[in-house]
Each structure stands twice: as structure tokens, then as C-alpha cells.
Scaffold this motif. Structure first.
Motif, mmCIF file in Angstrom:
data_model
loop_
_atom_site.group_PDB
_atom_site.id
_atom_site.type_symbol
_atom_site.label_atom_id
_atom_site.label_comp_id
_atom_site.label_asym_id
_atom_site.label_seq_id
_atom_site.Cartn_x
_atom_site.Cartn_y
_atom_site.Cartn_z
ATOM 1 N N TRP A 272 0.803 -1.067 0.065
ATOM 2 C CA TRP A 272 -0.131 -0.081 0.043
ATOM 3 C C TRP A 272 0.838 1.163 0.093
ATOM 4 C CZ3 TRP A 272 0.038 4.083 3.366
ATOM 5 C CH2 TRP A 272 -1.112 4.886 3.366
ATOM 6 N N PHE A 273 1.928 1.321 0.696
ATOM 7 C CA PHE A 273 2.840 2.338 0.781
ATOM 8 C C PHE A 273 3.528 2.795 -0.477
ATOM 9 C CE2 PHE A 273 6.414 4.700 1.931
ATOM 10 C CZ PHE A 273 6.205 5.626 3.076
ATOM 11 N N ASP A 274 3.830 1.664 -1.004
ATOM 12 C CA ASP A 274 4.535 1.919 -2.410
ATOM 13 C C ASP A 274 3.471 2.237 -3.558
ATOM 14 O OD1 ASP A 274 7.132 0.761 -1.582
ATOM 15 O OD2 ASP A 274 6.606 -1.294 -2.428
ATOM 16 N N SER A 275 2.214 1.797 -3.370
ATOM 17 C CA SER A 275 1.050 2.301 -4.204
ATOM 18 C C SER A 275 1.069 3.961 -4.286
ATOM 19 C CB SER A 275 -0.029 1.645 -4.177
ATOM 20 O OG SER A 275 -0.718 2.030 -2.849
ATOM 21 N N LYS A 276 1.338 4.219 -3.003
ATOM 22 C CA LYS A 276 1.059 5.821 -2.862
ATOM 23 C C LYS A 276 2.084 6.681 -3.270
ATOM 24 C CE LYS A 276 -3.026 5.550 -1.496
ATOM 25 N NZ LYS A 276 -4.261 6.003 -2.150
ATOM 26 N N PHE A 277 3.537 6.020 -2.862
ATOM 27 C CA PHE A 277 4.754 6.755 -3.017
ATOM 28 C C PHE A 277 5.870 6.342 -3.984
ATOM 29 C CE2 PHE A 277 2.881 7.383 1.382
ATOM 30 C CZ PHE A 277 2.628 8.668 1.259
ATOM 31 N N LEU A 278 5.909 4.977 -4.176
ATOM 32 C CA LEU A 278 6.799 4.670 -5.164
ATOM 33 C C LEU A 278 6.624 4.822 -6.599
ATOM 34 C CD1 LEU A 278 9.436 2.995 -5.521
ATOM 35 C CD2 LEU A 278 8.022 1.080 -5.700
#
Length: 365
Positions: free
Chosen positions: A175-181
Motif C-alpha cells: 500500500w505504501f508503495d502504491s502511494k509513494f513509489l
């Protein structure tokens, strides 16, 4: 006891054999025919292939201690050291981007993460940490990262789902990657070299630094082996038991994965140090030393040579397809045929590595 200025043959050999293993598992003769343990586990679990990357990060940590201890002790200006560390990290990251772009160099479909990118971040984090802390502080920082990461992934609900999840593409890390990667991800909706998992991967390097500190200590060589291998057993055991609740998982680089793989790496380094540096049994180490002398260069060269040995067409099929199919037609088991070609490719990469070593050419990014 060996003088601390001497290079550890065991460390050089371990670095090189790890790179050779990386080439072997990254380039099977056929993706369809691979022994189970020579594949990455799909999710939870541990295979031989899963050990390769954390072993290399462990070696990076040990190497940092041997490379920077003297400069740290003699009071070398940190500003100059920081500059060299950052520049080297940027070079490794840039080479990783170059490999990601090969062979089409399509900037519209770019991936910003990968093996070399992770090595760059781990080297940067560990080197800066080493210059500013002692080994006890490094141990506490590493432990704190693993505990926080464990609690975060097992207590914080995945926002897109509303509950704690540790499934492929459905977890806090993804989820974090989907927002910031930015850019594309290796698995479409998630990437094994994710942003959050970079932190526990740095701990893999920290465990290597702790091992390096032990090897540079004033203990006798036999005491060093005993302490190193004892730590390896305890780390692997702790990782196993933690894994009962927080699974051993390379894709998430879980805390249990760090402990188990660092434990195994410590055991292997301890065994090599005892056999090679203490008993002087150096027979068989030379290939590892040659590969390890230009480890990153050999890794890059492997990706470049793969364009010919795996990508180029000779008639209707690539070279690896011709060879593997030919071996299978002669009665060789498909998985073995694939492994034999992978070992052949490792041998091909050994030729330029040997040339560089003989000419005393050491490519340091």
C-alpha cells in the motif's frame, strides 16, 4: 592472530561466491525448468535463492568495517568520507537504473528499484551509521528497526482493506508503495524491493557490521569463530521462532527473514574464517576471490552478456534454448539441463573477471 591490516581471504571468497550464486539463480537455462530451491519462494518460506541477496548485504556490512575502521579511528574528516560514500551510492544506484532500462531504454516504463538500488541504500545507510556510532548502538538501532517493522506490519491495518494483511500485493508495504513509489513495479501491483522493506534490509548490513567488528576485535581467532557461530545459531533460531508469527518472507524482508538469513551468513562466514584464515586451507577459494575482486562489475557484466546468451536469436531460438533443448533430447533431466547452462553462463562471466584480476584492474564504483 592475523594482523588487522591483512585482508580476510574468507571474506573475499564469500563475496565472490555470493556473486557467482547470484548469477546462477538469476540466469537459469530455462525459466520453465528450475529446481525448487533455485527459485525464489513465491511468498512465505526460504529457498537457497532467497539467501543470496541478504548474504551479499551481510558481506557489504562486514566490508564497511574493514574499509572505514582505520579512517574512523585516525580522525579523518567526516565531510570527505560522507562525500565519497554518497557518490559511491549514487554510482551504484545509477548503474542499477542503467540495467533496468536495458535493452530498450524506454523511459516511459521505468522501474526505480532493484538489486543494485537496494545495495546502494544499504551501503549508504550502514556506512553513515558506522561512522557515527559504536557497535552497541548499531545493535540497538538494528534491533529497534526490526521490532518496529514487525509491529507495524502485524498491528497496523492495510488502509485499502481495513485489516492487517500479509498477502502478495495486499499489505502495508505494498500500500505504501502504491502511494509513494514512482514508476512500474516488478509484480505489477507490488515490488519486492519496496520502500519500507529497505529499512530491515539495512539491518542485514548492520548484522554484517557487527560480525566485522567481532573479527577486528582483540579476541583470539578461535574465540572469534566461537562467538560468530554462536551468534549465528541464536540469530537463526530467534528468526525461526519469530517466523511462527511473522513469517520468513524475502518479498517483505520481514524481521524473521533478516534474523534467519543473517544467522546463516554468520555461520558460513565463521566456518570459512576457521578453515581458510585460521587453518590456512585456501584450496578452492581462488574462484571466489577472483569474482569478489570486481563483484559489482561482474554482476553488471552478467546482465550485459545475458543479452547475447539469453536474448539474441540464433535461428528461431536463443542460445540457451538451443543448448537446454539439446541436452534434454540427449536424455538429461530438464531441471539439470537448465542448471548446467546456468553454470556454463557463470563460467563465461568468470573469464573477464579472471582477466581483470590478473591485470590487477579493480573496478570500484
Amino acid at each position: 592472530m592475523l594482523p588487522q591490516t591483512n585482508r580476510l581471504i574468507s571474506l573475499d571468497a564469500l563475496r565472490g561466491f555470493t556473486i557467482a550464486a547470484m548469477l546462477m539463480v538469476n540466469f537459469p537455462g530455462s525459466e520453465e525448468h528450475v529446481f525448487f530451491t533455485l527459485r525464489h519462494t513465491k511468498w512465505n518460506g526460504l529457498s537457497f535463492t532467497d539467501l543470496v541477496a541478504p548474504f551479499f548485504l551481510f558481506v557489504v556490512g562486514v566490508s564497511i568495517v574493514f574499509a572505514y575502521s582505520k579512517r574512523k579511528q585516525d580522525g579523518s574528516p567526516k565531510g570527505e568520507l560522507y562525500k565519497k560514500i554518497v557518490i559511491r551510492s549514487l554510482k551504484i544506484f545509477a548503474v542499477g537504473m542503467f540495467l533496468n532500462l536495458m535493452p530498450n531504454f524506454d523511459f516511459s516504463d521505468i522501474r526505480w528499484t532493484g538489486t543494485l538500488h537496494r545495495i546502494a541504500f544499504v551501503f549508504l545507510g550502514c556506512a553513515v551509521l558506522f561512522l557515527n556510532t559504536n557497535w552497541q548502538q548499531q545493535a540497538w538501532i538494528g534491533g529497534l528497526i526490526l521490532v518496529v517493522y514487525w509491529l507495524a506490519l502485524t498491528l497496523i491495518p492495510t488502509p485499502s482493506v481495513g485489516q492487517v494483511m500479509l498477502e502478495p500485493g495486499i499489505n502495508l508495504v505494498a500500500w505504501f508503495d502504491s502511494k509513494f513509489l514512482p514508476g512500474k513495479m516488478w509484480q505489477g501491483t507490488w515490488d519486492p524491493e519496496s520502500i519500507l522493506s529497505t529499512f530491515p534490509s539495512i539491518v542485514s548490513g548492520i548484522t554484517g557490521m557487527l560480525a566485522g567488528r567481532l573479527l577486528q576485535s582483540n579476541f583470539t581467532p578461535n574465540e572469534k569463530v566461537n562467538y560468530l557461530m554462536t551468534a549465528g545459531v541464536f540469530s537463526a533460531a530467534l528468526g525461526y521462532f519469530l517466523g511462527l508469527g511473522f513469517p520468513v518472507n524475502e518479498n517483505l524482508w520481514t524481521s524473521s527473514f533478516v534474523l534467519v538469513t543473517s544467522g546463516f551468513a554468520a555461520l558460513l562466514l565463521g566456518a570459512l574464517y576457521f578453515m581458510v584464515d585460521i587453518l590456512g586451507k585456501t584450496k578452492g577459494t581462488q574462484p571466489g576471490i577472483i569474482f569478489g575482486a570486481n563483484a559489482i562489475a561482474v554482476y553488471v557484466l552478467g546482465d550485459v552478456l545475458a543479452l547475447v546468451f539469453y536474448g539474441a536469436k540464433f535461428g528461431e531460438h536463443s542460445l540457451n534454448e538451443h543448448v537446454v533443448n539439446g541436452l534434454i533430447n540427449t536424455g538429461v533431466a530438464p531441471n539439470l539441463a537448465s542448471l548446467l547452462y546456468a553454470l556454463f553462463f557463470v563460467s563465461v562471466n568468470f573469464i573477464p573477471a579472471y582477466f581483470l584480476y590478473r591485470k590487477k584492474i579493480f573496478i570500484k564504483l
